[in-house]
Design an enzyme around this catalytic site. Structure first.
Site, mmCIF file in Angstrom:
data_model
loop_
_atom_site.group_PDB
_atom_site.id
_atom_site.type_symbol
_atom_site.label_atom_id
_atom_site.label_comp_id
_atom_site.label_asym_id
_atom_site.label_seq_id
_atom_site.Cartn_x
_atom_site.Cartn_y
_atom_site.Cartn_z
ATOM 1 N N TYR A 150 4.743 -12.782 2.325
ATOM 2 C CA TYR A 150 3.701 -12.289 1.418
ATOM 3 C C TYR A 150 2.334 -12.796 1.876
ATOM 4 O O TYR A 150 1.543 -12.072 2.430
ATOM 5 C CB TYR A 150 4.009 -12.687 -0.026
ATOM 6 C CG TYR A 150 3.070 -12.011 -1.003
ATOM 7 C CD1 TYR A 150 3.291 -10.694 -1.381
ATOM 8 C CD2 TYR A 150 1.962 -12.675 -1.525
ATOM 9 C CE1 TYR A 150 2.435 -10.051 -2.261
ATOM 10 C CE2 TYR A 150 1.101 -12.040 -2.410
ATOM 11 C CZ TYR A 150 1.335 -10.734 -2.773
ATOM 12 O OH TYR A 150 0.473 -10.107 -3.629
ATOM 13 N N ASP A 180 2.540 4.672 -8.598
ATOM 14 C CA ASP A 180 1.994 3.340 -8.346
ATOM 15 C C ASP A 180 0.482 3.383 -8.524
ATOM 16 O O ASP A 180 -0.233 3.917 -7.680
ATOM 17 C CB ASP A 180 2.349 2.874 -6.932
ATOM 18 C CG ASP A 180 2.008 1.400 -6.690
ATOM 19 O OD1 ASP A 180 1.264 0.825 -7.500
ATOM 20 O OD2 ASP A 180 2.492 0.843 -5.693
#
Length: 698
Positions: free
Chosen positions: A468, A631
């Protein structure tokens, strides 16, 4: 079983050669940044309302579905995923009024159900999100009870969108009270008595609500028995902030307001609700640091802050003069990052020591009572509740231990098992270990590697490298069914704690932002090289995976090092770094990324690594891009444009596919059935492109 015969290689190449990608028309749009002209051939894909984009989505999904259907072990993988997922999951209970509330999922329910028990132990369903929509795509986004437990407000997300609708119920009769409140976004719910509550939202944008810019957040107060049109703006009407939230202290005396222009750093304000027409008082008037009010005892505030304490500390101050110059240290900063909670009259500090939890219990006088003995090395969460709670709970997990709930007695420091899930997985057959490897600039980076015991280090183990590296978010050990299925196949699962995350505090976060973002990519590349050097795997058996900011990570690394891995799996990624800030709340990410308008230096830096702008004619890994058509956090246009440019320039035999989930958003609230289908496709694609014709199960 791995097939290494020339026949399989020929067949695999023939299969890839048979892929006929949909035609993605190039329409040149140009932008000029500090004298540099940038072509954007696929900007038309940003229009999520156009029939052309919808047609393109259908065509791409058809190609992807056709490919995935050829994978011989796809159905077997799905059967195993469903079997392992199918166990009862239960949350710790919370008391509201005369009832104890908790979530439960019988195994494969699309959404977890909120149950309650009365004082005689009679159980009933209180709220079942599976009834919100026929396909399970609507989910419970948030819930808040009044202090006396007589009323409850809950929010619902449809198709994974961040836009929510709020409903109020009489908590005893479960009957709706008043009209629904619509168009909440990034909102908490903070009750004041039973008369009303605070919530947050943006004005509904013009054009597409899924992609148009939402830039001014506001805090509202809704008074029961009135319409939403009468709701009063409390904060954000004149002061433009991208993120505004309000919470009410447990004693109902204070409204605490946090306001921010980006995802890092916030202003802090307070309003005394016990005094009619009291003003909003400034505690912190700048966004240079992060702060939140942990609790209060009367007029004494307890604040968690990283002001002059990059790893955070707890300070106290009287509400009469709450500015930083009057703060007094209560629990000082340490070398490990602190987060805190309160419950039953105690403060609990959770520290990350090399991404593993250490928890300590303090009194409100700042004196250490004890370090809490945890079940092992992993991640602990919970230790929170009201001062009048009769019992506290916490959860514990790591990469091979399913999340287990314990009750905790703060008087004795004793933990008791409350619920251990019955999962068809044997943790004793696997091991997790932490290593430290060296990144490009000499920085030591921790990484936890998990695999079956007795793994042969021959460079041939299928390996998933997950990362990440951003937004101060820490990747701590936790159990997940898909990772367990991966481990069962003889796979290695590796998670490095890259710079940009929060594992070592503000300095670690800042070292992976703006003009230092390349550090994150270098850390990820070095993790892959470590795994290859130590013969856990090789490039032919390595997959790179990450979502959201992690999708950017995968996209940037595969552009810079297309030779590094066999498979790339960017999910819901931020992939157009020159335009990300023009969509929804994307401008709030500028603390981490900077924007192309900031300066020539910032533009040049972003342009150099932006995945959409750095694909050229060469051989890239087998790539499966995943996103959702609803999204509105990271709009799917990022993934659409990246897929188009990759399909245009891919020169080698590896497939480049995009899987676009319909009626799904960034991930939160996605129904279990859709989650499983996507994870199966990702894993099947990965193993198939590593050369397996059946599940390895070493």
């Amino acid at each position: 079983m791995k097939i290494t015969t020339p026949l399989f290689i020929v067949l695999a190449m023939q299969l890839t050669a048979q892929i006929k990608y949909p035609t993605t028309e190039k329409r040149t749009v140009t932008d000029t940044y500090f004298g540099t002209t940038v072509n954007d051939h696929y900007r038309w894909l940003e229009d999520d309302l156009s029939a052309e984009t919808a047609k393109w989505v259908i065509a791409q999904n058809q190609v992807t579905d056709n490919y995935l259907e050829t994978i011989p072990f796809r159905e077997a993988l799905k059967r195993r995923m469903e079997a392992l997922w199918n166990y009862e999951k239960i949350s710790a209970p919370r008391t509201h009024g005369n009832y104890s509330y908790y979530y439960k999922n019988d195994g494969l329910q699309n959404q977890s159900v909120l149950y309650r028990k009365d004082k005689n132990g009679r159980e009933e369903v209180f709220l079942d999100p599976n009834t919100f929509s026929p396909d399970g795509s609507s989910s419970l986004a948030g819930i808040a009870f009044t202090k006396d437990g007589s009323r409850v407000a809950y929010t619902v997300s449809e198709a994974g969108s961040d836009w929510n609708t709020l409903t109020v119920l009489d908590a005893v009769t479960k009957q709706q009270i008043g009209d629904k409140i619509t168009n909440l976004k990034f909102s908490g719910i903070a009750w004041v008595g039973t008369d009303g509550f605070y919530y947050s939202s943006y004005d509904k944008p013009k054009g597409s609500e899924l992609s148009a810019l939402t830039d001014q957040h506001k805090l509202y107060y809704h008074k029961m028995d009135t319409g939403q049109k009468d709701d009063k703006v409390i904060f954000g009407d004149t002061q433009k902030r991208r993120y505004v939230g309000g919470r009410v202290t447990e004693d109902q005396r204070f409204l605490v307001i946090s306001a921010a222009t980006s995802t890092s750093g916030n202003e802090l304000y307070i309003k005394d609700l016990s005094k009619p027409n009291s003003p909003i008082v400034t505690i912190v008037d700048n966004v240079s640091n992060d702060h939140y009010v942990l609790d209060n005892i009367g007029s004494q505030l307890f604040i968690v802050t990283n002001l002059n304490a990059p790893n955070q500390k707890i300070v106290t101050v009287d509400v009469s003069n709450p500015q930083p110059k009057n703060w007094k240290s209560l629990i000082p900063e340490t070398k490990d990052v602190l987060s805190a909670s309160t419950g039953m009259g105690f403060i609990f500090t959770r520290y990350m020591k090399d991404a593993v939890s250490v928890v300590k219990q303090y009194g409100y006088d700042g004196k250490l009572i004890r370090e809490i003995e945890l079940p092992g090395l992993g991640s602990a969460g919970g230790f929170d509740g009201r001062k009048d709670e009769k019992q506290l709970y916490y959860s514990f997990t790591n990469y091979i231990s399913p999340g287990t709930i314990y009750s905790y007695d703060p008087a004795t420091g004793k933990s008791l098992l409350y619920d251990r899930p019955k999962v068809d997985f044997d943790p004793t057959a696997y091991e997790s270990k932490q290593v430290f490897y060296t990144s490009k600039d000499g920085t030591k980076i921790p990484m936890i590697i998990t695999h079956k015991k007795g793994l042969t280090l021959d460079g041939k183990n299928p390996t998933m490298l997950y990362g990440y590296g951003g937004f101060n978010i820490s990747l701590t050990p936790s159990f997940a069914v898909p990772n367990a299925v991966w481990l069962e196949q003889g796979g290695v699962y590796a998670v490095p704690n890259l710079r940009g995350g929060g594992e070592y505090g503000k300095a670690w976060h800042d070292a992976g932002t703006k003009l230092q973002k390349q550090n994150v990519f270098d850390d990820f590349i070095a993790a892959a090289e470590f795994l290859i050097k130590e013969k856990y795997t090789s490039s032919e058996y390595l997959a790179l995976r990450g979502g959201s900011n992690g999708g950017l990570l995968v996209g940037a690394v595969m552009a810079q090092r297309p030779d590094l891995a066999k498979v790339a799996l960017p999910a819901v990624g931020v992939l157009d770094m020159l335009r990300y800030h023009t969509f929804t709340a994307g401008a709030g990410w500028a603390y981490d990324y900077g924007t192309a308008q900031d300066s020539k230096e910032m533009f040049d830096y972003l342009y150099k690594y932006s995945p959409v702008h750095n694909i050229k004619k060469q051989n890239y890994p087998a790539t499966l891009i995943t996103t959702g058509d609803h999204d509105d956090r990271v709009v799917p246009a990022h993934s659409f444009k990246f897929a188009a440019v990759l399909q245009e320039f891919q020169q080698g035999p590896n497939p480049v596919l995009i899987r676009i989930e319909t009626n799904a958003g960034h991930g939160a609230g996605k129904p279990v059935s859709k989650v499983i289908d996507e994870l199966v496709d990702v894993m099947a694609f990965t193993l198939f492109n590593m050369g397996f014709d059946e599940l390895p199960r070493k």
